[in-house]
Each structure stands twice: as structure tokens, then as C-alpha cells.
Scaffold this motif. Structure first.
Motif, short mmCIF file in Angstrom:
data_model
loop_
_atom_site.label_atom_id
_atom_site.label_comp_id
_atom_site.label_asym_id
_atom_site.label_seq_id
_atom_site.Cartn_x
_atom_site.Cartn_y
_atom_site.Cartn_z
N GLN A 102 0.90 -1.16 0.00
CA GLN A 102 0.00 0.00 0.00
C GLN A 102 0.94 1.21 0.00
O GLN A 102 1.55 1.52 1.03
CB GLN A 102 -0.89 -0.02 1.25
CG GLN A 102 -1.92 1.10 1.26
CD GLN A 102 -2.69 1.19 2.58
OE1 GLN A 102 -2.23 0.77 3.64
NE2 GLN A 102 -3.87 1.77 2.52
N ASN A 104 0.32 4.45 -0.53
CA ASN A 104 -0.15 5.64 0.19
C ASN A 104 -1.11 5.20 1.29
O ASN A 104 -2.00 4.40 1.02
CB ASN A 104 -0.93 6.58 -0.74
CG ASN A 104 -0.02 7.14 -1.80
OD1 ASN A 104 1.07 7.63 -1.49
ND2 ASN A 104 -0.44 7.02 -3.04
N LEU A 106 -4.08 5.38 2.59
CA LEU A 106 -5.37 6.01 2.26
C LEU A 106 -6.51 5.43 3.08
O LEU A 106 -7.67 5.64 2.75
CB LEU A 106 -5.66 5.83 0.76
CG LEU A 106 -4.68 6.46 -0.22
CD1 LEU A 106 -5.12 6.21 -1.66
CD2 LEU A 106 -4.57 7.96 0.03
N GLY A 107 -6.20 4.65 4.12
CA GLY A 107 -7.26 4.14 4.98
C GLY A 107 -7.36 2.62 4.94
O GLY A 107 -6.80 1.96 4.07
N HIS A 110 -8.87 0.89 1.82
CA HIS A 110 -7.88 0.87 0.75
C HIS A 110 -6.83 -0.23 1.01
O HIS A 110 -6.43 -0.94 0.08
CB HIS A 110 -7.22 2.25 0.65
CG HIS A 110 -6.20 2.34 -0.43
ND1 HIS A 110 -4.85 2.31 -0.16
CD2 HIS A 110 -6.32 2.41 -1.77
CE1 HIS A 110 -4.19 2.38 -1.30
NE2 HIS A 110 -5.05 2.44 -2.29
N LYS A 220 -10.59 5.04 -5.63
CA LYS A 220 -10.05 6.40 -5.43
C LYS A 220 -10.80 7.07 -4.30
O LYS A 220 -11.99 6.81 -4.08
CB LYS A 220 -10.22 7.23 -6.70
CG LYS A 220 -9.39 6.72 -7.86
CD LYS A 220 -8.86 7.89 -8.69
CE LYS A 220 -7.88 7.43 -9.73
NZ LYS A 220 -8.50 6.76 -10.87
N MET A 221 -10.11 7.97 -3.63
CA MET A 221 -10.73 8.70 -2.53
C MET A 221 -11.76 9.68 -3.10
O MET A 221 -11.50 10.36 -4.08
CB MET A 221 -9.65 9.48 -1.82
CG MET A 221 -10.07 9.95 -0.50
SD MET A 221 -9.13 9.08 0.71
CE MET A 221 -7.58 9.88 0.54
N LYS A 226 -11.49 11.78 4.08
CA LYS A 226 -10.07 11.78 4.42
C LYS A 226 -9.45 10.41 4.17
O LYS A 226 -8.28 10.28 3.95
CB LYS A 226 -9.89 12.17 5.90
CG LYS A 226 -9.99 13.69 6.10
CD LYS A 226 -9.54 14.08 7.49
CE LYS A 226 -10.64 13.74 8.43
NZ LYS A 226 -10.69 13.95 9.76
N GLU A 227 -10.30 9.38 4.25
CA GLU A 227 -9.80 8.01 4.11
C GLU A 227 -10.82 7.14 3.38
O GLU A 227 -12.01 7.45 3.41
CB GLU A 227 -9.58 7.38 5.50
CG GLU A 227 -8.41 7.93 6.25
CD GLU A 227 -8.15 7.15 7.52
OE1 GLU A 227 -8.97 6.32 7.91
OE2 GLU A 227 -7.08 7.39 8.11
N ILE A 228 -10.36 6.05 2.80
CA ILE A 228 -11.29 5.06 2.24
C ILE A 228 -11.57 4.07 3.38
O ILE A 228 -10.70 3.29 3.77
CB ILE A 228 -10.68 4.35 1.01
CG1 ILE A 228 -10.44 5.40 -0.10
CG2 ILE A 228 -11.58 3.22 0.52
CD1 ILE A 228 -9.73 4.87 -1.34
#
Ligand code: G1P
Length: 288
Positions: A102, A104, A106-107, A110, A220-221, A226-228
Motif C-alpha cells: 500500500q 499511500n 489512504l485508509g 484501501h 479512489k478517494m 479523508k480516508e477510504i
């Protein structure tokens, strides 16, 4: 059956700075064992055969720890001290590790999505390494046995106090939850204010999820987010009556917080008979 588990471990570990500048928090020790090894042991004892680690490239050392044949292994073999790594080596013989990246943070949703291509069964486990559960029956084993009675997605739950509810995903149900029996969930909300929480039953880091979850995790976010979140994808399964909750037996410790590490170390040192006497007399000496 549930044979694959995803462990998201790509987080930055900022709560544990400065040590996490160089050491992933999942490798910080509880007694002489990395926190993540307790999770791996739970999974192996629950019948999991393959673990997919979701890592960032900076946290490769986690994968190396769970691989055989490093420098120390070689030295120990040469010196005839194989017994020093006996437990870890036998653990590694019972489970296969894969890693995905992962790139980035992103949560959580994700992170789980990053493991999609490795999942080859209808249902799989997701285990958050911040939650260590000390229990008689391994926590994931409890969920898997609930899965055998109700073959759908299952969330491990714990009742938490009002003041902590906003730190968790929280479920709603029209049933009366009983310990160790799966019940249908009709709502999930990520980190609600306590006035808005549908109950005090919080999602703890143990999930059995249907592969369908991947249809509901956006790649995608979205704007404003702010996060997935994994919870948002679970909400879609909940709306189709496809998710159960399960109140597991055991003591959960949040090792995502430095104080949780201290608690986990106290539990383990008291449980290990060689040390327990020394620890209890030390605590008495300190007048605690
Ligand atoms: C995550 C999940 C949350 C869950 C919690 C359990 O939150 O998003 O639903 O209740 O783990 O530990 P995090 O603690 O990563 O913010």
C-alpha cells in the motif's frame, strides 16, 4: 472454510515516534516477541494457512522477520543453538506469507483492497494488528466457528464505554446480542459521536468478510473524505442483511497506543510462570 487472512500493516505508526522512525510498530516487543507474532500465532491456531501482509516499502523488515534463513538463523545453526528460534521456526512452517504494498496510507478500506488479487476464497479474514486478544479460544477461531453456523460476513465486537465509542466503528441491531452467538447487524457507523452511536457495540479488529466487499470499496478517494473506510463498504453489505456481529470471549488490548504495550507486557509477564512471581513482588515493592 476460512484459510486466508489479510493483515494491514502499512501505517506510519506516528503514535510511537520516535521509535517508529526506524522500527515498525508491529515489531515492537511484548516480552521478547514482536506484537505481530501474537497475532500470527492466533491465526495459525485458528487454522489460517496463508497470511497476506499489506506493507509499505519502508516496512519490509516485517516480511523478513516472518521469513526463514536470515543472518541470525545461519549463525545459530553454525553454533548449534537452533533451539533459540525454535518457536518462531515452527510457527513459520505452519503458515505461508505473501506481501502486497500500500504505497499511500489512504485508509483501512484501501489497505484491504490492496490484497484483492491474492484472495482466492469466497470469504477471508481481516485482522488488525493493533488489537491483541488474550483468550482461552483464539479470537479468530471463535469467529470461524460462528461462521460455520452462519456462513456470512462476521464482525468481532466488544461492548465499550460511552466515552470511547467515538474511536470505533459501531454497529446497530434489532436483536438482543448474546455472548458467543452470531446476530444480525442492521447498521454500521464509523466513529460516531456518542449521542449518535446506534449502540455500545464496537467493531474490534477481527473480521470475516465476503469477497463481495471488494465491489464496495472505491479505488479512489472521494472528495470530502479523508480516508477510504472499510466500515463504509461493510455498510453496503449490511444493507443487504449479509453481516453478523459476534461478541467474542477474551481480554482485548489496544497495542495501537503506547500504554497498551505496557498493559500487554504486564499481562504476558504475569502469565508466564517463570516471571510472574518476580513481577508481582516488584509491583508490591514499588508500593503499587
Ligand atoms: C479501525 C476501524 C474501526 C474499528 C477499529 C478497531 O479504526 O476503522 O471501525 O473499530 O479499527 O480497532 P482505527 O483504529 O484504525 O482508526
Amino acid at each position: 472454510m476460512i484459510k486466508q487472512a489479510v493483515i494491514p500493516a502499512a501505517g506510519l505508526g506516528t503514535r510511537f515516534l520516535p521509535v517508529t522512525k526506524i522500527v515498525p510498530k508491529e515489531l515492537l516487543p511484548i516480552m521478547a516477541k514482536p506484537a505481530l507474532q501474537y497475532i500470527v500465532e492466533e491465526l495459525v491456531q485458528s487454522g489460517i494457512e496463508e497470511i497476506i501482509l499489506v506493507l509499505s516499502p519502508e516496512k519490509e523488515s516485517i516480511f523478513h522477520y516472518f521469513s526463514e534463513g536470515g543472518f541470525i538463523d545461519q549463525i545459530l545453526d553454525e553454533r548449534g543453538h537452533q533451539e533459540k528460534l525454535f518457536d518462531l521456526r515452527s510457527l513459520l512452517k505452519q503458515v505461508h506469507f505473501k506481501r502486497v504494498y500500500q504505497h499511500n496510507p489512504l485508509g483501512l478500506g484501501h489497505a484491504v483492497l490492496c490484497a484483492k488479487r491474492e484472495i482466492c476464497t469466497d470469504h477471508f479474514a481481516v485482522v488488525l494488528p493493533d488489537d491483541i486478544v488474550f483468550s482461552t479460544t483464539p479470537c479468530m477461531k471463535q469467529l470461524i466457528s460462528a461462521f460455520t453456523t452462519k456462513a456470512q460476513s462476521i464482525l468481532g465486537l466488544e461492548k465499550v464505554a460511552d466515552e470511547h465509542i467515538s474511536s470505533y466503528g459501531v454497529i446497530g441491531t434489532s436483536e438482543k446480542p448474546a455472548a458467543s452467538e452470531p446476530f444480525l447487524i442492521n447498521q454500521v457507523v464509523e466513529k460516531p459521536k456518542k449521542e449518535e452511536a446506534p449502540s455500545n457495540y464496537a467493531i474490534i479488529g477481527r473480521y470475516i468478510l465476503s469477497k463481495e466487499i471488494f465491489d464496495f470499496i472505491p479505488e479512489k478517494m472521494q472528495m470530502l473524505h479523508k480516508e477510504i473506510q472499510l466500515t463504509d463498504a461493510i455498510a453496503k453489505l449490511v444493507s443487504q442483511n449479509k453481516v453478523s456481529g459476534y461478541l467474542f470471549e477474551g481480554k482485548r488490548v489496544d497495542v495501537g497506543q503506547p500504554i497498551g504495550f505496557t498493559k500487554a507486557n504486564i499481562i504476558c509477564s504475569l502469565e508466564q510462570s517463570d516471571n510472574s512471581h518476580e513481577i508481582t513482588s516488584f509491583i508490591r515493592e514499588m508500593g503499587l
